[in-house]
Design a protein around this motif. Structure first.
Motif, PDB file in Angstrom:
ATOM      1  N   HIS A 175     -92.467  15.716  41.968  1.00 41.72           N
ATOM      2  CA  HIS A 175     -91.508  16.729  41.534  1.00 41.72           C
ATOM      3  C   HIS A 175     -90.121  16.108  41.643  1.00 41.72           C
ATOM      4  O   HIS A 175     -89.811  15.460  42.649  1.00 41.72           O
TER       5      HIS A 175
ATOM      6  N   THR B 297     -85.821  16.846  40.931  1.00 41.63           N
ATOM      7  CA  THR B 297     -84.700  17.717  40.591  1.00 41.63           C
ATOM      8  C   THR B 297     -83.460  16.839  40.518  1.00 41.63           C
ATOM      9  O   THR B 297     -83.090  16.192  41.507  1.00 41.63           O
TER      10      THR B 297
ATOM     11  N   TYR C  38     -85.290  19.893  36.169  1.00 41.40           N
ATOM     12  CA  TYR C  38     -86.481  19.640  36.981  1.00 41.40           C
ATOM     13  C   TYR C  38     -87.519  18.944  36.109  1.00 41.40           C
ATOM     14  O   TYR C  38     -87.652  19.249  34.913  1.00 41.40           O
TER      15      TYR C  38
ATOM     16  N   THR D 182     -81.207  11.992  42.354  1.00 39.09           N
ATOM     17  CA  THR D 182     -82.328  12.894  42.095  1.00 39.09           C
ATOM     18  C   THR D 182     -83.103  13.109  43.384  1.00 39.09           C
ATOM     19  O   THR D 182     -83.323  12.167  44.148  1.00 39.09           O
TER      20      THR D 182
END
Length: 158
Positions: A65, A67, A87, A109
């Motif tokens: 993941h 962001t 995202y 990030t």
């Protein structure tokens, strides 16, 4: 004995953070650990890049993941861009090369990586591995070197 929660204030104050918290990976790439879960096999960290070009070609053993807190980046093999405030989810197995474009002075990030990522050459042959244990070791060595002490990394280990 169960370890306590991890709470780290002000991670979005990127310009005000203590530079000693950023662990160098190369001359223009650093990571800042937020959580190193040795019991679950994942890590959460901020990745900071202050150069343009291809950062690494790699494959993930588990899901990722991401962001984007500052700047933008993309994978050469995909049409999408990860942009500030956005995202991205990456399923395991895909080989891709992360590129930061020339017009981005700094990219930051937050990545949540489960399992390892395997660095590969252009033919897909493994050249290195990074996981929660290698991140932990690099952070220990760095924090000792900058005067925070090797035990400082324990703030992030669960």
């Amino acid at each position: 004995m169960e370890k306590a929660d991890v709470v780290i204030p002000n991670i979005l104050k990127l310009d005000d953070s203590d530079e000693r918290l950023w662990v160098p990976r190369s001359n223009s790439v650093w990571f800042r650990p937020l959580l190193l879960s040795v019991s679950q096999g994942y890590f959460v960290n901020l990745l900071r890049v202050r150069k343009s070009g291809i950062l690494s070609r790699h494959r993930h053993a588990g899901p990722v993941h991401a962001t984007v807190l500052k700047g933008r980046w993309h994978y050469l093999e995909h049409p999408w861009w990860a942009t500030e405030g956005g995202y991205a989810f990456e399923p395991p197995g895909d080989i891709h090369a992360l590129e930061v474009p020339e017009d981005v002075e700094e990219m930051v990030t937050m990545f949540h990586v489960t399992g390892a990522y395997i660095y590969v050459d252009v033919d897909g042959n493994p050249t290195g591995v990074e996981d929660v244990f290698s991140k932990l070791q690099k952070a220990k060595e760095h924090y000792e070197k900058v005067g925070l002490g090797a035990d400082f990394v324990e703030h992030f280990v669960r």
